[in-house]
Design a protein around this motif. Structure first.
Motif, PDB file in Angstrom:
ATOM      1  N   THR A   1       5.801  -0.181  -2.256  1.00  0.00           N
ATOM      2  CA  THR A   1       7.082  -0.588  -1.670  1.00  0.00           C
ATOM      3  C   THR A   1       7.952   0.566  -1.165  1.00  0.00           C
TER       4      THR A   1
ATOM      5  N   THR B   1       8.187  -2.671   4.314  1.00  0.00           N
ATOM      6  CA  THR B   1       6.993  -3.223   3.674  1.00  0.00           C
ATOM      7  C   THR B   1       6.336  -4.316   4.517  1.00  0.00           C
TER       8      THR B   1
ATOM      9  N   PHE C   1       2.791  -3.936   5.515  1.00  0.00           N
ATOM     10  CA  PHE C   1       1.736  -4.293   4.580  1.00  0.00           C
ATOM     11  C   PHE C   1       1.367  -5.762   4.756  1.00  0.00           C
TER      12      PHE C   1
ATOM     13  N   SER D   1      -3.374  -4.419   4.499  1.00  0.00           N
ATOM     14  CA  SER D   1      -3.680  -4.061   3.108  1.00  0.00           C
ATOM     15  C   SER D   1      -5.182  -3.976   2.877  1.00  0.00           C
TER      16      SER D   1
ATOM     17  N   GLY E   1       2.164  -4.701  -2.594  1.00  0.00           N
ATOM     18  CA  GLY E   1       3.188  -4.458  -1.579  1.00  0.00           C
ATOM     19  C   GLY E   1       3.254  -5.549  -0.528  1.00  0.00           C
ATOM     20  N   SER E   2       2.114  -6.162  -0.253  1.00  0.00           N
ATOM     21  CA  SER E   2       2.101  -7.240   0.735  1.00  0.00           C
ATOM     22  C   SER E   2       2.720  -8.523   0.204  1.00  0.00           C
TER      23      SER E   2
END
Length: 392
Positions: A68, A74, A77, A82, A224-225
């Motif tokens: 993050t 973000t 992502f 990813s 993060g995604s």
């Protein structure tokens, strides 16, 4: 229902974790396996357990940093991005493991995510700069701490824990009880047993420190995604690491336990303790650390400090004497030997570097330590910059 793309992402994360297990088990338990203290199977089991403990506790902070904070938005992502990032991390680490070299998983993961950030013009340069500064500073901290230990305390440590391996196995299986258990064999003395236990405990500490730093390298992009929650991601990542420790890690255990170096027990304990402590500290503040590079600098610092014992500080400052500095200085002194004060020790006691390191293997390790992160960084940058399917 889980989407097909998310399933692919999880499989790629498992592939990354598998290679992390292969890359990190060698530095942690290579000395113990090389000394015939534990088997490769036991090393894999201990690595898996303590890696999980480190990941579940402190490792979350590093996951947040990579997932993050390293990119300013973000939104880059995406699930597709990813998967691609994890793919290049896994491929790069697989190259290192294929050649039997434990690569820096943290540098590889940061390089891969940084390649994404650069391609999307979303790299958080402040966070990247902080990580880079600690990457430069931490090895030198390890070097100077180890140098001081080598110069002033190593001889005392050696007198307490140095040992010679006895003939025969360390343990035998006692089958006279309802449940067979390992017991020290008749040839194993108390000093030897204490040293073996210590080197195994140090390996567990290193495994814990690896979990605090390296779990992020397998799961940070998916977390993060927003497609995968933290807790299940950690469990999946640790299971994958466990698979790697029992399979491909056998090659790196051979490299670190037999081919690269024959560190005496006191040197291995000092190096591992200083390195693991630094990695745990960096993980606690959210910095992904390179254990291998820190450990290498600790070995050099310890050898430098040991080699400078024949010279006093005042003589060194005046330039009157130049000690034969060599990492070979880590060769253990005779057990129980009383050493003369600093400045009065004979420099002839210091052996050559060839007594400790295999030059060909060392060159291969150094080369791959630089090549592996470059593969991940260049691969992700080129992919996200020039392949329109990712839409960056």
């Amino acid at each position: 229902m889980i989407s097909v793309l998310l399933l692919v992402g999880i499989l790629v994360a498992v592939f990354v974790g598998y290679n992390i297990g292969g890359a990190t088990t060698g530095p942690a338990f290579g000395p113990a396996v090389g000394a015939d203290a534990i088997s490769k199977v036991s090393a894999g089991a201990l690595m898996t357990v303590f890696f999980f403990i480190g990941a579940w506790t402190i490792g979350r902070r590093v996951v947040d940093t990579l997932g993050t904070e390293l990119v300013t938005d973000t939104a880059v992502f995406t699930l597709e991005a990813s998967v691609a990032v994890l793919f290049f991390i896994g491929i790069a680490l697989f190259v290192g493991n294929f050649f039997g070299v434990p690569a820096s998983t943290s540098m590889t993961a940061v390089g891969s995510i940084a390649g994404l950030g650069l391609a999307a013009d979303e790299l958080n340069w402040a966070v990247m700069g902080e990580i880079a500064v600690w990457w430069i500073v931490s090895p030198f901290i390890g070097f100077w701490v180890s140098l001081i230990i080598g110069r002033y305390f190593y001889s005392s440590i050696n007198r307490v824990i140095a040992m010679e391996r006895s003939q025969g196995p360390l343990f035998e299986i006692d089958r006279s009880r309802p449940v067979p258990i390992p017991v020290p064999s008749d040839t194993t003395n108390r000093r030897e047993l204490g040293g073996v236990v210590m080197v195994i405990v140090i390996g567990c500490l290193m495994a814990y420190s690896s979990g605090t730093s390296n779990i992020a390298n397998a799961i940070a992009p998916l977390v993060g995604s927003g497609e995968l929650a933290m807790n299940p991601a950690i469990i999946i990542g640790c299971l994958a690491v466990g698979i790697g420790t029992f399979t491909i890690a056998r090659r790196t255990l051979e490299t670190m336990g037999n081919d690269l170096t024959e560190l005496p027990l006191p040197a291995a304990i000092v190096t591992a303790t200083v390195s693991a402590s630094l990695v745990i500290f960096l993980s606690a503040i959210g910095i992904p650390a390179s254990f291998v590079i820190i450990a290498t600098m600790c070995i050099i610092g310890l050898g430098w400090g040991r080699a400078t014992r024949p010279v006093t500080v005042s003589d060194a400052v005046r330039g009157e004497e130049s000690p034969p500095v060599s990492v070979g200085a880590l060769t253990a002194d005779q057990e129980g030997e009383e050493l003369p004060p600093i400045g009065e020790e004979e420099s002839e006691r210091i052996p050559s570097a060839a007594d400790l390191f295999d030059p060909a293997t060392t060159a291969r390790v150094v080369l791959m330590q630089n090549v592996v992160p470059l593969i991940a960084t260049i691969g992700t940058y080129v992919t996200f910059r020039f392949v329109p399917v990712f839409g960056l």
